[in-house]
Scaffold this motif. Structure first.
Motif, mmCIF file in Angstrom:
data_model
loop_
_atom_site.group_PDB
_atom_site.id
_atom_site.type_symbol
_atom_site.label_atom_id
_atom_site.label_comp_id
_atom_site.label_asym_id
_atom_site.label_seq_id
_atom_site.Cartn_x
_atom_site.Cartn_y
_atom_site.Cartn_z
ATOM 1 N N GLN A 52 0.838 -1.185 0.000
ATOM 2 C CA GLN A 52 0.000 0.000 0.000
ATOM 3 C C GLN A 52 0.877 1.240 0.000
ATOM 4 O OE1 GLN A 52 -1.904 -1.497 3.585
ATOM 5 N NE2 GLN A 52 -1.416 0.431 4.605
ATOM 6 N N VAL A 53 0.339 2.304 -0.567
ATOM 7 C CA VAL A 53 1.036 3.577 -0.673
ATOM 8 C C VAL A 53 0.325 4.586 0.222
ATOM 9 C CG1 VAL A 53 1.642 5.442 -2.266
ATOM 10 C CG2 VAL A 53 1.771 3.073 -3.030
ATOM 11 N N GLY A 54 1.104 5.419 0.906
ATOM 12 C CA GLY A 54 0.494 6.443 1.732
ATOM 13 C C GLY A 54 1.508 7.416 2.292
ATOM 14 N N PRO A 55 1.045 8.544 2.801
ATOM 15 C CA PRO A 55 1.956 9.546 3.359
ATOM 16 C C PRO A 55 2.667 9.074 4.624
ATOM 17 C CG PRO A 55 -0.340 10.191 3.709
ATOM 18 C CD PRO A 55 -0.345 8.965 2.841
ATOM 19 N N GLU A 56 2.050 8.150 5.358
ATOM 20 C CA GLU A 56 2.675 7.658 6.594
ATOM 21 C C GLU A 56 3.943 6.840 6.335
ATOM 22 O OE1 GLU A 56 -0.854 4.805 5.808
ATOM 23 O OE2 GLU A 56 -0.230 6.805 5.219
ATOM 24 N N ALA A 58 6.254 7.799 3.928
ATOM 25 C CA ALA A 58 7.180 8.668 3.189
ATOM 26 C C ALA A 58 8.447 8.959 3.979
ATOM 27 C CB ALA A 58 6.492 9.974 2.834
ATOM 28 N N ARG A 59 9.548 8.951 3.296
ATOM 29 C CA ARG A 59 10.825 9.418 3.847
ATOM 30 C C ARG A 59 10.987 10.881 3.473
ATOM 31 N NH1 ARG A 59 15.599 10.317 1.578
ATOM 32 N NH2 ARG A 59 17.318 10.572 3.006
ATOM 33 N N THR A 60 10.825 11.167 2.210
ATOM 34 C CA THR A 60 10.772 12.524 1.670
ATOM 35 C C THR A 60 9.605 12.533 0.698
ATOM 36 O OG1 THR A 60 12.229 11.971 -0.165
ATOM 37 C CG2 THR A 60 13.284 12.842 1.823
ATOM 38 N N GLY A 61 9.216 13.657 0.245
ATOM 39 C CA GLY A 61 8.095 13.703 -0.674
ATOM 40 C C GLY A 61 6.781 13.459 0.048
ATOM 41 N N GLU A 62 5.758 13.189 -0.732
ATOM 42 C CA GLU A 62 4.419 13.068 -0.175
ATOM 43 C C GLU A 62 4.030 11.653 0.221
ATOM 44 O OE1 GLU A 62 1.599 14.913 -2.785
ATOM 45 O OE2 GLU A 62 2.881 16.661 -3.061
ATOM 46 N N LYS A 63 4.616 10.640 -0.437
ATOM 47 C CA LYS A 63 4.172 9.265 -0.185
ATOM 48 C C LYS A 63 5.335 8.289 -0.189
ATOM 49 C CE LYS A 63 -0.326 10.104 -2.229
ATOM 50 N NZ LYS A 63 -1.191 9.852 -3.365
ATOM 51 N N GLY A 64 5.082 7.141 0.373
ATOM 52 C CA GLY A 64 6.010 6.025 0.377
ATOM 53 C C GLY A 64 5.216 4.743 0.220
ATOM 54 N N LEU A 65 5.900 3.615 0.314
ATOM 55 C CA LEU A 65 5.288 2.318 0.055
ATOM 56 C C LEU A 65 5.561 1.368 1.208
ATOM 57 C CD1 LEU A 65 4.144 0.395 -2.340
ATOM 58 C CD2 LEU A 65 6.529 -0.255 -2.549
ATOM 59 N N LEU A 66 4.542 0.640 1.635
ATOM 60 C CA LEU A 66 4.679 -0.422 2.628
ATOM 61 C C LEU A 66 4.454 -1.744 1.920
ATOM 62 C CD1 LEU A 66 4.809 -1.533 5.576
ATOM 63 C CD2 LEU A 66 2.320 -1.309 5.599
ATOM 64 N N ILE A 67 5.397 -2.672 2.075
ATOM 65 C CA ILE A 67 5.259 -4.024 1.539
ATOM 66 C C ILE A 67 4.986 -4.938 2.729
ATOM 67 C CG2 ILE A 67 6.370 -5.897 0.276
ATOM 68 C CD1 ILE A 67 8.236 -3.729 -0.950
ATOM 69 N N LYS A 68 3.947 -5.773 2.631
ATOM 70 C CA LYS A 68 3.589 -6.636 3.753
ATOM 71 C C LYS A 68 3.110 -7.991 3.246
ATOM 72 C CE LYS A 68 -0.944 -4.500 3.958
ATOM 73 N NZ LYS A 68 -1.905 -3.802 4.762
ATOM 74 N N ASN A 69 2.932 -8.909 4.176
ATOM 75 C CA ASN A 69 2.453 -10.263 3.875
ATOM 76 C C ASN A 69 3.326 -10.965 2.841
ATOM 77 O OD1 ASN A 69 0.324 -9.714 5.629
ATOM 78 N ND2 ASN A 69 -0.956 -8.953 3.971
ATOM 79 N N ARG A 70 4.614 -10.782 2.983
ATOM 80 C CA ARG A 70 5.563 -11.418 2.067
ATOM 81 C C ARG A 70 5.717 -12.891 2.415
ATOM 82 N NH1 ARG A 70 10.705 -9.583 2.781
ATOM 83 N NH2 ARG A 70 11.186 -9.972 0.615
ATOM 84 N N THR A 71 5.844 -13.733 1.399
ATOM 85 C CA THR A 71 6.020 -15.166 1.646
ATOM 86 C C THR A 71 7.377 -15.670 1.170
ATOM 87 O OG1 THR A 71 4.931 -15.694 -0.444
ATOM 88 C CG2 THR A 71 3.544 -15.614 1.527
ATOM 89 N N SER A 72 8.177 -14.806 0.527
ATOM 90 C CA SER A 72 9.521 -15.192 0.088
ATOM 91 C C SER A 72 10.345 -13.939 -0.155
ATOM 92 C CB SER A 72 9.453 -16.018 -1.208
ATOM 93 O OG SER A 72 9.189 -15.177 -2.313
ATOM 94 N N GLN A 73 11.626 -14.124 -0.452
ATOM 95 C CA GLN A 73 12.504 -12.987 -0.736
ATOM 96 C C GLN A 73 12.077 -12.231 -1.985
ATOM 97 O OE1 GLN A 73 16.409 -14.595 -1.200
ATOM 98 N NE2 GLN A 73 15.958 -15.632 -3.110
ATOM 99 N N TYR A 74 11.269 -12.862 -2.821
ATOM 100 C CA TYR A 74 10.788 -12.204 -4.031
ATOM 101 C C TYR A 74 9.396 -11.605 -3.837
ATOM 102 C CZ TYR A 74 14.688 -14.783 -5.906
ATOM 103 O OH TYR A 74 15.931 -15.280 -6.115
ATOM 104 N N GLY A 75 8.878 -11.617 -2.644
ATOM 105 C CA GLY A 75 7.591 -10.973 -2.371
ATOM 106 C C GLY A 75 7.816 -9.481 -2.241
ATOM 107 N N THR A 76 7.662 -8.760 -3.324
ATOM 108 C CA THR A 76 8.017 -7.348 -3.339
ATOM 109 C C THR A 76 7.224 -6.626 -4.421
ATOM 110 O OG1 THR A 76 9.907 -5.835 -3.346
ATOM 111 C CG2 THR A 76 9.979 -7.649 -4.928
ATOM 112 N N VAL A 77 7.601 -5.405 -4.680
ATOM 113 C CA VAL A 77 6.972 -4.586 -5.705
ATOM 114 C C VAL A 77 8.020 -4.304 -6.769
ATOM 115 C CG1 VAL A 77 5.928 -2.327 -6.129
ATOM 116 C CG2 VAL A 77 5.399 -3.571 -4.042
#
Length: 165
Positions: A52-56, A58-77
């Motif tokens: 999911q993407v959201g302002p919470e 963000a490191r800089t800028g308006e938004k950042g990305l949270l990756i969750k419920n990963r099942t392997s090292q390739y569970g990503t965006v």
């Protein structure tokens, strides 16, 4: 282990082309929506995960990305970069991302920025990486810079950029 797979944050993937014949680096942004300001547009799950993407996030800028419920090292965006490479051709490319864990983990988690290039001229995919670092709850920068060679006429089976941990 469940918590481990649900706490990876990633922000600002930047892919740029650096011409080898110039003293001054060309820093044109090539990725589409690199800072997630347009939500998850141009990104897709690579392997099993939710994001999911959201302002919470963000490191800089308006938004950042949270990756969750990963099942392997390739569970990503990831972002498909076949058109970017075809339009810009072989040469020197640079990519950067910032990553942190949302909370500490008992299990060490290594991470790297990865670029997968599978041209129709290759028998198998080629991987380029930033080098691995152990993730912490502090923002860490991952950078890849290298020369990518391929025949743009033959095209790609796959070409993408993603984080791997």
């Amino acid at each position: 282990m469940k918590k481990l797979l649900s706490i990876l944050l990633m922000i600002i993937i930047v892919l740029s082309v650096l011409p080898g014949t110039s003293i001054f680096a060309k820093t044109d942004e090539l990725l589409k929506n690199p800072g997630f300001e347009e939500g998850d547009k141009n990104y897709s799950a690579y392997g099993q995960c939710a994001f999911q993407v959201g302002p919470e996030y963000a490191r800089t800028g308006e938004k950042g990305l949270l990756i969750k419920n990963r099942t392997s090292q390739y569970g990503t965006v990831s972002q498909d970069i076949r058109n970017i490479l075809t339009l810009n051709g072989p040469g020197k490319y640079q990519a950067t991302m910032w990553v942190l864990l949302e909370e500490e983990s008992d299990t060490p988690i290594n991470c790297q920025l990865t670029m997968l290039i599978y041209s129709r001229e290759f028998e198998k995919a080629k991987y380029f990486g930033s080098g691995q670092k152990k993730l912490t709850t502090e923002w860490q920068k991952f950078t890849f810079e290298g020369t990518i060679s391929f025949d743009p006429v033959k095209g790609f089976e796959d070409a993408r950029i993603y984080q791997q941990s």
